[in-house]
Design a protein around this motif. Structure first.
Motif, PDB file in Angstrom:
ATOM      1  N   ASN A 158       6.722  10.034   7.273  1.00 27.12           N
ATOM      2  CA  ASN A 158       5.116   9.636   6.782  1.00 27.12           C
ATOM      3  C   ASN A 158       4.553  10.595   6.329  1.00 27.12           C
ATOM      4  OD1 ASN A 158       5.574   7.088   7.531  1.00 27.12           O
ATOM      5  ND2 ASN A 158       4.348   7.182   9.810  1.00 27.12           N
TER       6      ASN A 158
ATOM      7  N   ALA B  30      -2.465   7.379  -2.470  1.00 31.10           N
ATOM      8  CA  ALA B  30      -1.953   6.135  -3.317  1.00 31.10           C
ATOM      9  C   ALA B  30      -1.210   6.236  -4.647  1.00 31.10           C
ATOM     10  CB  ALA B  30      -2.740   4.879  -3.077  1.00 31.10           C
TER      11      ALA B  30
ATOM     12  N   ARG C  35       1.875   8.345  -4.611  1.00 31.02           N
ATOM     13  CA  ARG C  35       3.105   7.644  -3.955  1.00 31.02           C
ATOM     14  C   ARG C  35       3.438   6.680  -5.146  1.00 31.02           C
ATOM     15  NH1 ARG C  35      -0.381   6.691   0.632  1.00 31.02           N
ATOM     16  NH2 ARG C  35      -0.657   4.667  -0.050  1.00 31.02           N
ATOM     17  N   GLY C  36       2.507   6.124  -5.617  1.00 30.88           N
ATOM     18  CA  GLY C  36       3.140   5.372  -6.800  1.00 30.88           C
ATOM     19  C   GLY C  36       3.691   5.859  -7.826  1.00 30.88           C
TER      20      GLY C  36
ATOM     21  N   PRO D 141      -1.663   2.206   5.551  1.00 29.51           N
ATOM     22  CA  PRO D 141      -0.250   1.719   5.447  1.00 29.51           C
ATOM     23  C   PRO D 141       0.552   1.962   6.743  1.00 29.51           C
ATOM     24  CG  PRO D 141      -0.720   2.828   3.617  1.00 29.51           C
ATOM     25  CD  PRO D 141      -2.072   3.335   4.547  1.00 29.51           C
ATOM     26  N   ILE D 142       0.387   3.211   7.334  1.00 28.84           N
ATOM     27  CA  ILE D 142       1.200   3.213   8.667  1.00 28.84           C
ATOM     28  C   ILE D 142       0.922   2.247   9.731  1.00 28.84           C
ATOM     29  CG2 ILE D 142       1.908   5.066  10.546  1.00 28.84           C
ATOM     30  CD1 ILE D 142       1.120   7.103   8.375  1.00 28.84           C
TER      31      ILE D 142
ATOM     32  N   PHE E  36      12.584   0.445   3.441  1.00 30.73           N
ATOM     33  CA  PHE E  36      12.075   0.389   4.914  1.00 30.73           C
ATOM     34  C   PHE E  36      13.259  -0.318   5.781  1.00 30.73           C
ATOM     35  CE2 PHE E  36       8.430  -0.035   2.049  1.00 30.73           C
ATOM     36  CZ  PHE E  36       7.484   0.744   2.710  1.00 30.73           C
TER      37      PHE E  36
ATOM     38  N   PHE F  72      10.112   4.006  -1.375  1.00 32.81           N
ATOM     39  CA  PHE F  72      10.316   3.739  -0.063  1.00 32.81           C
ATOM     40  C   PHE F  72      11.097   2.758   0.025  1.00 32.81           C
ATOM     41  CE2 PHE F  72       6.019   5.599  -0.120  1.00 32.81           C
ATOM     42  CZ  PHE F  72       5.782   6.539   0.810  1.00 32.81           C
TER      43      PHE F  72
ATOM     44  N   TYR G  65      -1.589  13.759  17.619  1.00 31.81           N
ATOM     45  CA  TYR G  65      -2.347  12.495  17.439  1.00 31.81           C
ATOM     46  C   TYR G  65      -3.349  12.455  18.506  1.00 31.81           C
ATOM     47  CZ  TYR G  65       1.463  10.415  14.578  1.00 31.81           C
ATOM     48  OH  TYR G  65       2.038  10.189  13.540  1.00 31.81           O
TER      49      TYR G  65
ATOM     50  N   ALA H 218       0.528  -1.104   0.066  1.00 34.96           N
ATOM     51  CA  ALA H 218       0.029   0.012  -0.079  1.00 34.96           C
ATOM     52  C   ALA H 218       0.836   1.143   0.003  1.00 34.96           C
ATOM     53  CB  ALA H 218      -0.797  -0.166   1.390  1.00 34.96           C
ATOM     54  N   ALA H 219       1.844   1.248   0.824  1.00 35.10           N
ATOM     55  CA  ALA H 219       2.859   2.337   0.756  1.00 35.10           C
ATOM     56  C   ALA H 219       3.492   2.670  -0.277  1.00 35.10           C
ATOM     57  CB  ALA H 219       3.988   2.075   1.933  1.00 35.10           C
ATOM     58  N   ILE H 220       4.000   1.697  -1.152  1.00 34.91           N
ATOM     59  CA  ILE H 220       4.680   1.957  -2.490  1.00 34.91           C
ATOM     60  C   ILE H 220       3.520   2.344  -3.622  1.00 34.91           C
ATOM     61  CG2 ILE H 220       6.662   0.565  -1.861  1.00 34.91           C
ATOM     62  CD1 ILE H 220       5.703  -1.703  -3.473  1.00 34.91           C
ATOM     63  N   GLY H 221       2.149   2.342  -3.208  1.00 34.85           N
ATOM     64  CA  GLY H 221       1.487   2.991  -4.046  1.00 34.85           C
ATOM     65  C   GLY H 221       0.461   1.980  -4.891  1.00 34.85           C
ATOM     66  N   THR H 222       0.351   0.842  -4.283  1.00 38.18           N
ATOM     67  CA  THR H 222      -0.711  -0.277  -5.000  1.00 38.18           C
ATOM     68  C   THR H 222      -2.069   0.326  -4.574  1.00 38.18           C
ATOM     69  OG1 THR H 222       0.995  -1.995  -4.410  1.00 38.18           O
ATOM     70  CG2 THR H 222      -1.262  -2.681  -5.185  1.00 38.18           C
TER      71      THR H 222
ATOM     72  N   LEU I 257       1.881   9.134   3.493  1.00 43.16           N
ATOM     73  CA  LEU I 257       1.152   8.217   4.176  1.00 43.16           C
ATOM     74  C   LEU I 257       0.359   8.625   5.221  1.00 43.16           C
ATOM     75  CD1 LEU I 257       4.372   5.664   4.525  1.00 43.16           C
ATOM     76  CD2 LEU I 257       2.222   5.572   3.164  1.00 43.16           C
ATOM     77  N   ASP I 258       0.653   9.983   5.958  1.00 46.21           N
ATOM     78  CA  ASP I 258      -0.161  10.674   6.755  1.00 46.21           C
ATOM     79  C   ASP I 258      -0.436  12.044   6.486  1.00 46.21           C
ATOM     80  OD1 ASP I 258      -1.502  10.488   9.299  1.00 46.21           O
ATOM     81  OD2 ASP I 258       0.337  10.294  10.470  1.00 46.21           O
TER      82      ASP I 258
ATOM     83  N   ARG J 224      -7.379   9.183   0.270  1.00 43.38           N
ATOM     84  CA  ARG J 224      -6.611   7.760   0.427  1.00 43.38           C
ATOM     85  C   ARG J 224      -6.119   7.380  -1.203  1.00 43.38           C
ATOM     86  NH1 ARG J 224      -7.824   2.260   1.294  1.00 43.38           N
ATOM     87  NH2 ARG J 224      -9.905   2.823   0.315  1.00 43.38           N
TER      88      ARG J 224
ATOM     89  N   PRO K  21      -5.942   0.579  -3.942  1.00 42.24           N
ATOM     90  CA  PRO K  21      -6.701  -0.480  -3.098  1.00 42.24           C
ATOM     91  C   PRO K  21      -7.424  -1.475  -3.779  1.00 42.24           C
ATOM     92  CG  PRO K  21      -6.760   1.818  -2.334  1.00 42.24           C
ATOM     93  CD  PRO K  21      -5.952   2.029  -3.563  1.00 42.24           C
TER      94      PRO K  21
END
Lengths: 414, 229
Positions: free
Chosen positions: B51, B80, B83-84, A407-408, B91, B89, B13, A316-320, B56-57, B76, A322
């Motif tokens: 993030n 996505a 990002r794509g 994702p987080i 990790f 990323f 938060y 999800a993070a790399i952009g896939t 992502l946030d 959302r 939903p």
């Protein structure tokens, strides 16, 4: 689609023990359902065939009220020649009808000169009865039908009665019957053959020639009280029955009321209730299969999502998108269902084939039923489609959850 | 035009009944093709900041523009997609997909995120395999690789879609020092070769010294800034 299926297949192979167990459960369910459907279907087909092809026919026509009092075999509800002619004409006009056999049913006293008992008899026209009841001849356990189903002056009697009265083919017996006017008439007959008893009404009846029945009952007219009808295809039963009812609605008594009743075999035989029970069991076992597939797949997919939360977070993070994550998990459910269905179906067909090579027989009442299980292609496709569909539906909730995962949160999962 | 621009950026938060302010009014700018480190102790807000930069946030206050896009406005699906298209990323735990080979892991974003045609995909994967020195291991699965090799693959995957920006949260935390330096060298080389901006977080002083630009975070605030950003 291809890439999603490929990835789904690899993920299933990754947890191969779990995949094997779940597929095994689906295979077991499919085999159970297909075997039950084929075996119960065979049992039903054998029994219905026996009932319709050796006793009842597919349809019967009587005077109104005759069936309600059939235990007494009344002669005052006979169908007169004029009505009989109209019935024969109506039946001839129906292309679905293969053969028609008029019968004169009555009760009589049966004596072997030392003992007497009661017997139910059918006066028949042998050639027409043979055409309408092709399995009747197969019920012969002693005697001969070389010169016709039943020759004039001769009788076919049920096995139980023959044993009880110690009567064999060639023996002379006496029939004494009460006539329509209340007088009594007796006549000697030679036992031509002995018939195996079968389940259901008429399964322990004797047979004699129609002319002998009329002579014994002192009937001057060409009267009958039952007309058995054989159809070319039993699947046309309800449609043909409706057409025949419509055609005979015009046959009325002097008071203008409908004179005749048309009954299908299932309205006359108690086996129809057993057949309905089998259909109900069939439905229950299908519901059980749906339950098994639903729970098994849902369980495995919930586990798959839970175990791969970090992986879901990564993709999800790399952009896939939903919808693609949703598709990935749905594809896993689909593949599980598909593999289980294909193997289960193949195994079931092999078992059905084996059951035809080595037939199973069992006693049903006094009869020995030999099963020849078979299953229609449509039935196999339908069950397979339901299983695959349920597998996808069962994956929907876990797949939806995976596609909606933050994702987080997913990446933080330990 | 700056690649990342943050102005009075805040993030709060809700933890149970308490509001926790993880980022407290941060301003910074990051230029293209730079190697940037966010440093600071655990809980200083490095990951939260990364993030947000990585879409992502969402920020709870201030402005954050990445590639001239206001991150707060992305829902959302749009996030996505963003990002794509633009962000890669890396990790701490490598996060390679275990059922895919090295080449397939690199190919994944091209296939499942951007749907490149097969010939272009394969050419790009070959190029990246060579760039990170993993051509020989192309058919191996992640469980057959060392930690350093896995992170090389992760770098290649992050670069596969020609991302302008690669975010790496503690990318060397699970590697020994030698391997960690080699990964940083690789990042520098990739930055030089492809013009990609690498932003990573670390609390290892030796690693942070390798960055060209460093932002130091303490308790959600930027307390130090080194280099031209």
């Amino acid at each position: 689609m291809n890439r999603i299926l490929k990835l789904a297949a690899r993920n299933l192979a990754r947890y191969w023990r779990r995949t094997l167990l779940t597929s095994g459960l689906i295979i077991l369910g499919i085999v159970a359902v297909l075997l039950f459907v084929s075996v119960s279907g065979s049992f039903k087909a054998v029994m219905v065939g026996q009932i319709t092809d050796s006793m009842l026919g597919h349809l019967q026509v009587h005077r109104k009220g005759y069936v309600a009092s059939i235990d007494n075999l009344p002669l005052n509800l006979n169908i007169k020649p004029k009505a009989l002619e109209k019935i024969e004409q109506a039946l001839q006009a129906l292309p679905e009808v293969e053969a028609v056999s008029p019968r004169l049913k009555f009760g009589a006293m049966f004596s072997n000169f030392t003992e007497t008992t009661s017997i139910r008899l059918n006066g028949i026209l042998p050639e027409r009865e043979m055409a309408a009841m092709p399995l009747l001849a197969e019920r012969l356990v002693a005697g001969s039908m070389a010169d016709g189903l039943v020759e004039p002056g001769k009788l076919l009697i049920p096995e139980l009665l023959a044993k009880g009265m110690k009567v064999n083919p060639g023996d002379t017996v006496v029939l004494v019957a009460t006539n329509i006017d209340g007088s009594v008439n007796g006549q000697t007959f030679v036992v031509q053959g002995i018939l195996e008893a079968v389940t259901g009404p008429g399964g322990r009846d004797g047979y004699l020639h129609m002319d002998d029945a009329r002579t014994l009952l002192r009937l001057a007219d060409n009267e009958v009280n039952e007309i058995a009808v054989r159809l070319k295809d039993i699947d046309t039963l309800q449609r043909t029955a409706a057409q025949l009812r419509a055609a005979l609605a015009g046959v009325v008594n002097p008071q203008g009321q409908a004179l005749l009743d048309v009954h299908s075999w299932d309205q006359l035989s108690p086996f129809a209730n057993i057949a309905r029970m089998i259909d109900l069991l069939d439905l229950f076992i299908r519901i059980m299969l749906v339950g098994i597939v639903l729970i098994a797949i849902m369980n495995v997919m919930i586990m798959a999502v839970y175990e791969r939360i970090r992986e879901i977070g990564t993709i999800a993070a790399i952009g896939t998108p939903p919808h693609r994550i949703l598709g990935l998990f749905l594809a896993e459910g689909l593949l599980l269902g598909l593999v289980g269905t294909l193997i289960g179906t193949a195994l079931s067909l092999l078992l059905v084939y084996a059951l035809n090579l080595w037939p199973v027989s069992f006693a049903f009442g006094r009869e020995v039923v030999v099963l020849a299980p078979a299953i229609a292609v449509g039935e196999v496709l339908w069950i397979g489609l339901i299983v695959v569909l349920v597998a996808v539906i069962a994956s929907l909730q876990p797949a939806w959850k995976a596609s909606r995962m933050d994702p987080i949160t997913a990446l933080r999962h330990v | 035009m700056s690649l990342v621009h943050a102005e009075n950026l805040t993030k709060t938060y809700r933890a149970g009944d308490v509001d926790v302010q993880a980022i407290k009014g941060v301003d910074f700018t990051i230029e293209p093709a730079s190697l940037v480190a966010f440093v600071g102790p655990s809980g200083s807000g490095k990951s939260t900041l990364l993030n947000m930069v990585g879409c992502l946030d969402h920020p709870t206050g201030g402005t954050l523009r990445v590639l001239d896009t206001d991150i707060a406005r992305l829902d959302r699906r749009a996030a996505a997609r963003f990002r794509g298209e633009h962000i890669g990323f890396i990790f701490q735990d490598f996060n390679l997909i275990p059922v895919l080979s090295v080449a397939e892991n690199i190919e994944y974003p091209l296939l499942m995120v951007q749907a490149w045609p097969a010939d272009k995909r394969h050419a790009r994967v070959d190029e990246l395999l060579e760039a990170v020195g993993m051509t020989e291991q192309a058919d191996k699965r992640p469980d057959q690789l060392s930690g350093g090799q896995k992170q090389r693959v992760a770098v290649a995957r992050a670069l596969a879609t020609h991302a302008k920006l690669v975010l790496a949260d503690e990318p060397t935390a699970n590697l020994d020092h030698d391997t960690a330096y080699r990964i940083l060298e690789l990042m520098k080389r990739m930055r030089d070769e492809f013009g990609t901006t690498f932003i990573f977080s670390t609390h290892d002083p030796k690693i942070m010294a390798e960055a060209e630009v460093t932002f130091t975070l303490e308790d959600g605030r930027l307390t130090n800034h080194r280099g031209d950003a």
